[in-house]
Every structure is written in C-alpha cells, then in structure tokens.
Design an enzyme around this catalytic site. Structure first.
Site, PDB file in Angstrom:
ATOM      1  N   GLU A   1     -61.198  89.659 -54.592  1.00  0.00           N
ATOM      2  CA  GLU A   1     -62.082  89.273 -55.690  1.00  0.00           C
ATOM      3  C   GLU A   1     -63.409  90.029 -55.636  1.00  0.00           C
ATOM      4  OE1 GLU A   1     -60.675  84.823 -56.858  1.00  0.00           O
ATOM      5  OE2 GLU A   1     -62.003  84.955 -55.141  1.00  0.00           O
TER       6      GLU A   1
ATOM      7  N   CYS B   1     -71.006  91.967 -56.278  1.00  0.00           N
ATOM      8  CA  CYS B   1     -70.659  91.484 -54.938  1.00  0.00           C
ATOM      9  C   CYS B   1     -69.259  92.012 -54.624  1.00  0.00           C
ATOM     10  CB  CYS B   1     -70.712  89.954 -54.947  1.00  0.00           C
ATOM     11  SG  CYS B   1     -70.329  89.236 -53.357  1.00  0.00           S
TER      12      CYS B   1
ATOM     13  N   CYS C   1     -60.308  87.504 -44.227  1.00  0.00           N
ATOM     14  CA  CYS C   1     -61.219  87.866 -43.138  1.00  0.00           C
ATOM     15  C   CYS C   1     -60.581  87.413 -41.837  1.00  0.00           C
ATOM     16  CB  CYS C   1     -62.566  87.161 -43.336  1.00  0.00           C
ATOM     17  SG  CYS C   1     -63.816  87.646 -42.118  1.00  0.00           S
TER      18      CYS C   1
ATOM     19  N   CYS D   1     -65.414  81.673 -39.481  1.00  0.00           N
ATOM     20  CA  CYS D   1     -66.623  80.865 -39.650  1.00  0.00           C
ATOM     21  C   CYS D   1     -66.205  79.528 -40.266  1.00  0.00           C
ATOM     22  CB  CYS D   1     -67.625  81.589 -40.539  1.00  0.00           C
ATOM     23  SG  CYS D   1     -68.092  83.175 -39.843  1.00  0.00           S
TER      24      CYS D   1
ATOM     25  N   CYS E   1     -66.721  78.684 -44.155  1.00  0.00           N
ATOM     26  CA  CYS E   1     -66.399  79.707 -45.162  1.00  0.00           C
ATOM     27  C   CYS E   1     -64.959  79.616 -45.638  1.00  0.00           C
ATOM     28  CB  CYS E   1     -66.670  81.095 -44.573  1.00  0.00           C
ATOM     29  SG  CYS E   1     -66.185  82.434 -45.683  1.00  0.00           S
TER      30      CYS E   1
ATOM     31  N   GLU F   1     -65.313  90.980 -43.445  1.00  0.00           N
ATOM     32  CA  GLU F   1     -66.437  91.368 -42.602  1.00  0.00           C
ATOM     33  C   GLU F   1     -66.552  92.900 -42.657  1.00  0.00           C
ATOM     34  OE1 GLU F   1     -69.127  90.290 -40.754  1.00  0.00           O
ATOM     35  OE2 GLU F   1     -69.235  92.458 -40.553  1.00  0.00           O
TER      36      GLU F   1
ATOM     37  N   SER G   1     -73.904  92.788 -45.644  1.00  0.00           N
ATOM     38  CA  SER G   1     -74.074  91.532 -44.905  1.00  0.00           C
ATOM     39  C   SER G   1     -73.035  91.462 -43.791  1.00  0.00           C
ATOM     40  CB  SER G   1     -73.883  90.349 -45.857  1.00  0.00           C
ATOM     41  OG  SER G   1     -73.870  89.138 -45.139  1.00  0.00           O
TER      42      SER G   1
ATOM     43  N   SER H   1     -75.883  87.183 -41.309  1.00  0.00           N
ATOM     44  CA  SER H   1     -75.513  85.779 -41.511  1.00  0.00           C
ATOM     45  C   SER H   1     -75.858  85.012 -40.243  1.00  0.00           C
ATOM     46  CB  SER H   1     -74.012  85.681 -41.793  1.00  0.00           C
ATOM     47  OG  SER H   1     -73.724  86.261 -43.032  1.00  0.00           O
ATOM     48  N   LEU H   2     -77.076  84.514 -40.192  1.00  0.00           N
ATOM     49  CA  LEU H   2     -77.552  83.879 -38.956  1.00  0.00           C
ATOM     50  C   LEU H   2     -77.072  82.418 -38.877  1.00  0.00           C
ATOM     51  CD1 LEU H   2     -79.251  84.399 -36.415  1.00  0.00           C
ATOM     52  CD2 LEU H   2     -81.224  83.495 -37.657  1.00  0.00           C
ATOM     53  N   HIS H   3     -77.509  81.597 -39.806  1.00  0.00           N
ATOM     54  CA  HIS H   3     -77.028  80.226 -39.998  1.00  0.00           C
ATOM     55  C   HIS H   3     -77.344  79.212 -38.901  1.00  0.00           C
ATOM     56  CE1 HIS H   3     -75.123  82.052 -43.361  1.00  0.00           C
ATOM     57  NE2 HIS H   3     -74.092  82.536 -42.716  1.00  0.00           N
TER      58      HIS H   3
ATOM     59  N   ASN I   1     -71.875  75.941 -50.491  1.00  0.00           N
ATOM     60  CA  ASN I   1     -70.928  75.736 -51.587  1.00  0.00           C
ATOM     61  C   ASN I   1     -69.665  75.080 -51.048  1.00  0.00           C
ATOM     62  OD1 ASN I   1     -72.335  76.921 -53.877  1.00  0.00           O
ATOM     63  ND2 ASN I   1     -72.194  78.830 -52.725  1.00  0.00           N
TER      64      ASN I   1
ATOM     65  N   CYS J   1     -71.115  82.124 -53.315  1.00  0.00           N
ATOM     66  CA  CYS J   1     -70.971  82.544 -51.916  1.00  0.00           C
ATOM     67  C   CYS J   1     -69.964  81.677 -51.179  1.00  0.00           C
ATOM     68  CB  CYS J   1     -72.276  82.351 -51.151  1.00  0.00           C
ATOM     69  SG  CYS J   1     -73.547  83.405 -51.658  1.00  0.00           S
TER      70      CYS J   1
HETATM   71  N1  SAH Z   1     -68.534  88.561 -43.803  1.00  0.00           N
HETATM   72  C1  SAH Z   1     -69.863  88.862 -44.158  1.00  0.00           C
HETATM   73  C2  SAH Z   1     -70.091  89.003 -45.642  1.00  0.00           C
HETATM   74  C3  SAH Z   1     -69.403  88.025 -46.588  1.00  0.00           C
HETATM   75  S1  SAH Z   1     -69.959  86.384 -46.687  1.00  0.00           S
HETATM   76  C4  SAH Z   1     -70.817  87.834 -43.576  1.00  0.00           C
HETATM   77  O1  SAH Z   1     -70.355  86.823 -43.074  1.00  0.00           O
HETATM   78  O2  SAH Z   1     -72.014  88.090 -43.592  1.00  0.00           O
HETATM   79  C5  SAH Z   1     -71.476  86.424 -47.635  1.00  0.00           C
HETATM   80  C6  SAH Z   1     -72.422  85.267 -47.263  1.00  0.00           C
HETATM   81  O3  SAH Z   1     -71.929  83.995 -47.749  1.00  0.00           O
HETATM   82  C7  SAH Z   1     -72.569  85.115 -45.753  1.00  0.00           C
HETATM   83  O4  SAH Z   1     -73.904  84.908 -45.383  1.00  0.00           O
HETATM   84  C8  SAH Z   1     -71.751  83.865 -45.498  1.00  0.00           C
HETATM   85  O5  SAH Z   1     -72.114  83.270 -44.288  1.00  0.00           O
HETATM   86  C9  SAH Z   1     -72.052  83.035 -46.712  1.00  0.00           C
HETATM   87  N2  SAH Z   1     -71.110  81.919 -46.935  1.00  0.00           N
HETATM   88  C10 SAH Z   1     -69.833  81.813 -46.516  1.00  0.00           C
HETATM   89  N3  SAH Z   1     -69.311  80.620 -46.902  1.00  0.00           N
HETATM   90  C11 SAH Z   1     -70.267  79.964 -47.598  1.00  0.00           C
HETATM   91  C12 SAH Z   1     -70.319  78.719 -48.290  1.00  0.00           C
HETATM   92  N4  SAH Z   1     -69.258  77.918 -48.348  1.00  0.00           N
HETATM   93  N5  SAH Z   1     -71.474  78.373 -48.904  1.00  0.00           N
HETATM   94  C13 SAH Z   1     -72.530  79.208 -48.892  1.00  0.00           C
HETATM   95  N6  SAH Z   1     -72.535  80.408 -48.269  1.00  0.00           N
HETATM   96  C14 SAH Z   1     -71.419  80.790 -47.621  1.00  0.00           C
HETATM   97 FE1  SF4 Z   2     -65.608  86.231 -42.618  1.00  0.00          FE
HETATM   98 FE2  SF4 Z   2     -68.151  86.296 -43.476  1.00  0.00          FE
HETATM   99 FE3  SF4 Z   2     -66.519  84.220 -44.122  1.00  0.00          FE
HETATM  100 FE4  SF4 Z   2     -67.373  84.520 -41.598  1.00  0.00          FE
HETATM  101  S1  SF4 Z   2     -68.642  84.109 -43.434  1.00  0.00           S
HETATM  102  S2  SF4 Z   2     -65.256  84.043 -42.237  1.00  0.00           S
HETATM  103  S3  SF4 Z   2     -67.392  86.737 -41.378  1.00  0.00           S
HETATM  104  S4  SF4 Z   2     -66.273  86.359 -44.765  1.00  0.00           S
END
Ligand code: SAH
Ligand code: SF4
Length: 408
Positions: free
Chosen positions: A131, A144, A151, A155, A158, A210, A241, A263-265, A340, A383
C-alpha cells in the site's frame, strides 16, 4: 536471512514476541524487465545487451531518463524524440511498467490510498501487494511509500508487523510507487496548472516495512527520486523512518543523505524491548549515539523522533522528562503520533488531555513537538494501519475495522 518461511503464529504479540518472525520470500525477475528503478549505468548496460553501440548509449540513456522520470511516459511509443526503430527494439525487450493499481480509495479528508500489485516472474499467485498513501496538505503533498511487503519485525503496536508474508521490494517497485502517484494525480511535467507546481512534493519512507532492512534497494530508489534531472524531489524533502537498525543509520546519511526519523516510542530499554523488539539487538544508548553521529545533521536538518502515544504505557510526564533529558546534544524534533487502533491490539490511544500535557512539556523544554494529525483513518491509511492483507477481509470485518479506526 534465508528463503524459507518460518512463520510464528503469535508473531507481533507481547513482550516475548520474537525479534523477527519470518524469513524473506524471493523476487523472481520478470521475463521482460521494466527500466524503472535502474540507474543510468544499468540502463546503459541493458542497452548494450540488446546491441546498442557504445557511442550511442549515453545519449539514449539521457533521452530515456527524461521520458521516464520527467515526462512520466508509460510506453516507448510515446517517446517521440527516439527513432522509430529504436523504440520498436526497446519495446521488444523492455517495459517502463510500474506497480499495477488494484484499488484506489479516497478519504473524506482528501487522502488517497492505493493498493498495488507487484508482479513477480514466477506466477500470478505470487504477485504480492503493497500500500501507498498520498496526503495532501495546504503547503505540500506527501507520499508515504512502502519498502517491503509486510515487515519481518514485530513491533507490538503495529498492524503491518502482523502481516505474515514478507518480501523486499526492488528499487523499481519503490520508485514505481511515486510514479503511480504522479500518474493517478496527473502530476507529471506537462501537467497544465497555472503555477506548474507539483502535487507530490515530499516523500516519507513510512509505509509498510523497515527500509533499513532493504537498504540497497531503498538507497538506489531514493537516489533516483532525488535526481534533479528526473523526478527531482530534494533530499531535504525525503524522510526515512527506521525502528533503529543502527549499523545502517550512518550509511543512510553517507550514501543517501536524506532526512532521518527514528521510531523511538519509549525512553527505557525495558519498555522499548517490548514495543520495538529490535531494541534488544540495538538498545537505546547505541541508537542515540548513531543519531549524534548522523552525517549531515544540524540545527537546520534535525532528526525527527517519532513517539506513539499509548495510554498508560509510555505517556506519563516522567516519560516526557526523560525524553527531553536523553535527547540533549542531538539536533532533534519530536513527533507525537496518536495511536491508531487495529483489530486485536491490546493498546489504546492516550487521552487527548495527556497528549497535550506531554507535548507542552516537551515544547517548554525547547523542542518542537507537533502532534501528527491522523489522516485517512476512514480508509485505513493512517500510520500503522497499512496491511495489504486487510483487503482480503470480508466486507463485514472491514466495516468493523473502519469503525474502530475512526474512534478516538
Ligand atoms: N518501519 C519503519 C517505518 C514504517 S512505520 C519504522 O518503524 O519506523 C511508520 C511510523 O508509524 C513508525 O514510527 C511506526 O512506529 C508508527 N506506527 C506503527 N503502528 C502504529 C499505530 N498503530 N499507530 C500509530 N503509529 C504507528
Ligand atoms: Fe515494522 Fe515499522 Fe511496523 Fe515495527 S513499526 S513492525 S519496524 S513497519
């Protein structure tokens, strides 16, 4: 990584989730390859292989580059500055195909999401899907872009991470996403507008996958996207990212030179190990050191730290304080992302009040701390909601998912 799939049924769920859940599927080259995604040197070699004389190649490469990346030509027949014979010869051996649009959805906020099919040379059943999302804003239009089908990482918050099938995209499939967007938006050089300005002005590698686990293809693609004799999106308008693949962070600065987002979180390893399991391999201190050393970072070119707001998990003021403390010495800005929802997740989005307090604390400490407005939630384009397998859900399941995603 090997070619054998080793799916784990509980992938992506919980602190004990494996770091990586699956090996990669392979891409089988097409019998009639597309020139999209090849560097100038590779196009030149391809021309050599079909008998184009060395003396002619440089000029032909220049012509093709212009037709493909400035004009957006979708077939050789349209390339009228190239001789008819040459066009016929090119047609026999190559295409300028991009990924195929399977579905287009337009959100009520103007966001567009395309489901794209990526043909592979083995069989039609093996054509994977990915997508890509276009987000129009008043001063820019951001695309985007995905780097992998699914992936391998897990995480826990995600949706993409729960998709089982994973394949690296080729450079052509990555560049192809930008080309599809320009095709669909009628956004090539000959677009008739009063100002002549482009619709797709920025690219974020924040779709599925990723990007630093597919480094070479992402690098080759972004070098094409930023080439100013072609698509011409400047490196300062491209953001990559990563969840923190430390060894490839310096390479990103040196070999691609785009803006970096991390993506620190979480600010403590114990929690980050659970949210972003890759942290067990590259813990926070190593990640931040790589950021301090990031080639080309400066006050004008700051690194973005993405921080998803998870209720009761990482959203306390103590977290905010520690965040500010640990970013000292790094040219940083912080992007807070409201979580989200997706079906089956055990997380909730922080209350709006808390997001505001968190953001205010960071702002008062001297950092820019915008909260990312969720876009395209009604079409599951926000996201972390991307998952091409979603399209295979029943209509009823999709409706439930959409209702969930729209709830704050
Ligand atoms: N794999 C890479 C890039 C894709 S994700 C990464 O992890 O950085 C793009 C962004 O969306 C990242 O910061 C990810 O952590 C965030 N993300 C993933 N799932 C999400 C969700 N359910 N709600 C909000 N942000 C999310
Ligand atoms: Fe992969 Fe990024 Fe989602 Fe983590 S947040 S599972 S690295 S797409």
């Amino acid at each position: 990584m090997t070619d054998t799939l080793t799916h784990s049924p509980e992938a992506g769920s919980g602190a004990g989730a494996p770091l990586e859940k699956t090996a990669l599927e392979t891409y089988v080259p097409l019998a009639k390859p597309s020139l999209v995604g090849l560097s100038r040197a590779e196009i030149s070699d391809a021309l050599g292989a079909i008998g184009v004389q060395p003396a002619q190649r440089k000029m032909r490469v220049q012509q093709l580059w212009h037709w493909i990346y400035v004009r957006g030509a979708q077939n050789f027949a349209d390339m009228t500055s190239i001789s008819k014979d040459m066009r016929a010869q090119l047609e026999t051996h190559f295409t300028v195909a991009r990924p195929e649009v399977v579905a287009e959805q337009i959100s009520n906020d103007g966001t567009r999401k395309w489901l794209l099919r990526l043909p592979s040379g083995d069989s039609i059943e093996k054509a994977h899907e990915v997508e890509c999302v276009y987000i129009p804003e008043t001063d820019r239009g951001t695309l985007c872009v995905s780097s992998q089908v699914g992936c391998t990482l897990t995480c826990s918050f995600c949706h993409t991470g729960t998709q089982r099938l994973v394949r690296n995209l080729t450079a052509g499939e990555i560049v192809g996403q930008i080309m599809v967007a320009r095709d669909r938006l009628n956004d090539w050089a000959d677009r008739e507008t009063p100002t002549g300005s482009r619709l797709v002005t920025n690219v974020v590698m924040m779709g599925m996958g990723e990007p630093l686990y597919n480094f070479e293809a992402v690098r080759d693609a972004l070098l094409i996207v930023s080439d100013n004799e072609g698509i011409g999106i400047s490196r300062r308008r491209i953001t990559l990212s990563t969840s923190g693949v430390v060894p490839n962070i310096a390479r990103t600065g040196d070999e691609i030179g785009v803006m970096l987002a991390i993506s620190l979180h979480a600010v403590r390893d114990e929690l980050r190990d659970e949210l972003v399991p890759l942290n067990r391999k590259y813990p926070i201190a190593e990640l931040l050191q790589a950021c301090r050393d990031y080639p080309g970072s400066s006050n004008a070119r700051r690194i973005t730290f993405e921080y998803v707001m998870l209720k009761g998990v990482n959203d306390s003021l103590d977290d905010a304080k520690l965040l500010v403390k640990m970013l000292k010495g790094i040219h940083a800005k912080i992007n807070l992302i409201p979580f989200n929802l997706w079906p089956g997740t055990r997380y909730e989005c922080s209350d709006w009040d808390q997001i505001e307090k968190f953001s205010e604390y960071i702002f008062n400490a001297g950092y820019s701390s915008p909260v990312r407005t969720p876009r395209g939630r009604d079409i599951l384009a926000a996201c972390g909601q991307l998952k091409s397998e979603t399209e295979k859900l029943s209509a009823r399941e999709r409706q439930a998912l959409r209702a969930m995603a729209m709830t704050d």
